[in-house]
Design a protein around this motif. Structure first.
Motif, short mmCIF file in Angstrom:
data_model
loop_
_atom_site.label_atom_id
_atom_site.label_comp_id
_atom_site.label_asym_id
_atom_site.label_seq_id
_atom_site.Cartn_x
_atom_site.Cartn_y
_atom_site.Cartn_z
N ALA A 212 0.84 -1.20 0.00
CA ALA A 212 0.00 0.00 0.00
C ALA A 212 0.87 1.25 0.00
O ALA A 212 0.58 2.24 -0.70
CB ALA A 212 -0.93 -0.01 1.20
N HIS A 213 1.95 1.23 0.79
CA HIS A 213 2.88 2.37 0.78
C HIS A 213 3.45 2.57 -0.62
O HIS A 213 3.53 3.71 -1.12
CB HIS A 213 4.02 2.13 1.77
N TYR A 214 3.84 1.48 -1.27
CA TYR A 214 4.42 1.59 -2.62
C TYR A 214 3.42 2.19 -3.60
O TYR A 214 3.76 3.11 -4.37
CB TYR A 214 4.88 0.22 -3.11
N LEU A 215 2.18 1.72 -3.57
CA LEU A 215 1.18 2.20 -4.51
C LEU A 215 0.85 3.68 -4.27
O LEU A 215 0.66 4.45 -5.22
CB LEU A 215 -0.08 1.35 -4.42
N LEU A 216 0.81 4.08 -3.01
CA LEU A 216 0.58 5.50 -2.73
C LEU A 216 1.78 6.33 -3.20
O LEU A 216 1.61 7.47 -3.67
CB LEU A 216 0.34 5.72 -1.24
N GLY A 217 2.97 5.75 -3.08
CA GLY A 217 4.15 6.45 -3.61
C GLY A 217 4.03 6.69 -5.10
O GLY A 217 4.31 7.79 -5.60
N VAL A 218 3.58 5.68 -5.84
CA VAL A 218 3.40 5.81 -7.30
C VAL A 218 2.37 6.89 -7.61
O VAL A 218 2.56 7.74 -8.49
CB VAL A 218 2.99 4.46 -7.93
N ILE A 219 1.24 6.86 -6.86
CA ILE A 219 0.17 7.83 -7.10
C ILE A 219 0.67 9.26 -6.90
O ILE A 219 0.44 10.15 -7.73
CB ILE A 219 -1.02 7.54 -6.16
N HIS A 220 1.42 9.49 -5.82
CA HIS A 220 1.89 10.85 -5.54
C HIS A 220 3.05 11.26 -6.44
O HIS A 220 3.19 12.44 -6.77
CB HIS A 220 2.28 10.98 -4.07
N GLU A 221 3.88 10.31 -6.84
CA GLU A 221 5.00 10.67 -7.73
C GLU A 221 4.50 10.96 -9.14
O GLU A 221 4.91 11.94 -9.78
CB GLU A 221 6.02 9.52 -7.78
N GLN A 222 3.61 10.12 -9.64
CA GLN A 222 3.17 10.23 -11.02
C GLN A 222 1.89 11.04 -11.18
O GLN A 222 1.35 11.15 -12.28
CB GLN A 222 3.00 8.84 -11.62
N ALA A 223 1.41 11.62 -10.09
CA ALA A 223 0.23 12.47 -10.11
C ALA A 223 -0.96 11.75 -10.73
O ALA A 223 -1.60 12.24 -11.66
CB ALA A 223 0.53 13.77 -10.86
#
Length: 594
Positions: A212-223
């Motif tokens: 879940a942390h990884y997926l949220l990281g992707v969401i916030h990095e890639q907007a």
């Protein structure tokens, strides 16, 4: 060893289980495992589960997933829900159930389950996940959702998967939130749906689930449906990376390296990229290699770069394969080995790397590698594909293949078409196209046009073009005859170690041209070309020495050079050697080393 209290507790399965829990709380793992084993053998399902967990974690016992599965199975068959979930999870991760003829002794004393990496047993997992779900387990529902969304086609049921994930999430189970968030994200075609998926991930990270942390990281990095927030992305990637999520380690390393969402930190960035690379991430390995190859924040280390390029290349990273090939070609960080360079360039080219295909073709065309190294490789096809895509270097290489018959039937007419196209931007193509015009290969001979193209290549300092241009001046092909201009150009080319230009200077100074004859100068140039193994220069040097045209005759050295010319197929040298052998001719001495 059990003490008196432990032995007293061992008389009752329930008391043994309770005492084992107390000892586990005190981290007395071996004593706890002994008592769990006693209670488990007596058939207490809770103890069987606890014993299985001890085997999984290696607490008080040697770590043994197979033995753990045996105890989970016994507890699961007795209706223990947590054990049913554990079994389902183990089947998902590669535990294989025995064949039907082994079923009666499933995980018995002499039958062990087999484990095959990346080969899930979804039917067995489905069985136990359903059993747990029927008992109302939120964990079982999340597992069932995973199986129905990721299993084989005959099991997959996306609608049912979403239903079970929702039921699990309704019980506030973190894996249920995670699974539901992933389904919603796949369906998201509006910002609102993306936000709904994010809410589920945010619930999952409350339990610190690394995925879940990884997926949220992707969401916030890639907007993804939100404004970019590299700092938040970095925070989530770090938490996932600490828990061993390989992709998060690679992302974190790259962001630290670039200073994206933080101040640049090449040291920590390299550390995380290295961890991801060791875990098998080819892109991370390539980034580590590039970091050491380029230098900058970290000192360049080509040996280290070669090591990581190899890791990435062996994992299928085509750009890393090309980079490793270039290191072998230049000898940076590894011993120079054109054959090994060709092997890695071929691997990159076979994966679609056009530049690697061009580099490999150039190696072959220059004669830097054996033909056997590239036998069977469709090099001309790589060049043709690059040429048809508009790549001028690809057009040049394909034209040369057609002109030389490399991997394809020689076709001078088609070669001329591709070389003419490439000549607009590739110096080597200007020279080659000029040669075809000069020789009349594939197109009508046109010395004037040939001179124009070869002169364009010569303006860049291309040695072969300068040599051919000097020859054209010498004979007046496509331009006025100009012996003095040819001499000056040959001098320029000879300074680059060109044996043919040295021979031409010897011939020019030898007489019969529009420059003063100077046989001493002529012999000096023939000697330089002969030392570079130019066969006709060896013949001419032998003649000068035999006849004494630039000084006293030297029959010994004359014989030496004439024999070398003869060995290279210059049959005229036989006549000169015969002249040396006449009775009135000076007798040559055997030269040392000849």
């Amino acid at each position: 060893m059990l003490n008196a209290i432990d032995k007293l507790a061992a008389l009752s399965p329930r008391r043994a289980f309770k005492r084992a829990g107390e000892l586990a709380g005190e981290q007395q793992w071996q004593r706890a495992a002994r008592l769990y084993s006693i209670a488990a053998e007596a058939g207490l399902a809770e103890a069987q589960f606890a014993l299985g967990e001890a085997y999984i974690a290696g607490r008080g016992l040697s770590q043994n997933p197979r033995e753990a599965a045996r105890w989970f199975l016994r507890a699961a068959e007795a209706g223990h829900v947590e054990s049913q979930c554990r079994l389902a999870g183990m089947f998902i991760h590669g535990l294989k159930a025995p064949s039907p003829d082994q079923a009666a002794s499933l995980f018995g004393e002499h039958t062990q389950p087999t484990e095959t990496a990346n080969a899930a047993d979804f039917p067995s997992a489905l069985l136990w996940a359903r059993r747990a779900t029927e008992a109302g387990s939120a964990d079982g529902e999340a597992l069932l959702g995973y199986i129905l969304s990721n299993g084989p086609d005959d099991i997959r049921d996306p609608a049912a998967a979403e239903l079970y994930y929702r039921r699990s999430a309704a019980q506030h189970w973190p894996q249920g939130h995670l699974g539901l968030g992933m389904i919603l994200m796949r369906q998201a075609d509006t910002a609102e749906k993306t936000v709904a998926a994010m809410r589920e991930f945010e619930e999952a990270v409350k339990a610190d689930l690394p995925t879940a942390h990884y997926l949220l990281g992707v969401i916030h990095e890639q907007a993804v449906g939100v404004l970019p927030d590299p700092a938040r992305a970095l925070t989530h990637y770090r938490k996932a990376a600490i828990h061993g999520i390989r992709n998060a380690q690679a992302k974190l390393g790259a962001m630290l390296l670039a200073g994206h969402g933080c101040a640049p930190d090449p040291i920590e960035g390299e550390s995380w990229l290295r961890r991801a690379a060791i875990a098998g991430d080819p892109e991370a390995a390539a980034l580590v290699a590039d970091l050491y190859a380029r230098g900058g924040a970290l000192p360049p280390n080509y040996a280290e770069a070669a090591l990581w390029f190899r890791v990435a290349a062996e994992a299928g990273h085509r750009v890393a394969a090309r980079a490793l090939g270039m290191l072998y070609l230049t000898g940076a960080g590894v011993a120079r080995d054109p054959e090994e360079a060709a092997r890695w360039l071929a691997r990159a080219a076979q994966q679609g790397d056009i530049v690697a295909g061009a580099d490999l073709g150039n190696l072959m065309l220059r004669g830097d590698i054996r033909q056997s190294s590239v036998d069977g490789l469709p090099i001309h096809e790589w060049f043709e594909k690059a040429a048809e895509s508009g790549d001028l270097i690809g057009a040049f290489n394909y034209g040369v293949c057609l002109a030389e018959g490399v991997g394809v039937k020689r076709d001078d007419a088609r070669a001329a078409i591709w070389l003419r196209r490439a000549a607009e931007g590739v110096v080597n193509a200007q020279y080659w196209y000029g040669r075809l015009l000069f020789e009349g290969r594939g197109i009508p001979a046109d010395p004037v046009e040939a001179h124009r193209w070869i002169a364009r290549a010569a303006e860049t300092g291309m040695v072969e073009a300068l040599a051919l241009l000097a020859e054209m001046k010498l004979h007046g092909h496509g331009c006025p005859r100009d012996h003095a201009g040819a001499r000056d150009m040959f001098l320029r080319v000879a300074a680059n170690g060109h044996a043919g230009a040295m021979f031409a200077l010897g011939a020019l100074y030898g007489g019969g041209h529009d420059i003063p004859t100077d046989r001493i100068e002529a012999q000096a140039w023939f000697a330089k070309a002969a030392a570079l193994n130019h066969p006709v220069a060896q013949l001419m040097l032998g003649r000068y020495l035999r006849k004494g045209l630039a000084g006293p005759p030297d029959p010994v050295q004359a014989a030496r050079w004439l024999n070398r010319a003869l060995a290279q197929g210059i049959d005229e040298a036989r006549i000169d050697l015969a002249e040396l052998a006449l009775p009135d001719a000076p007798q040559p001495r055997q030269a040392a080393g000849d």
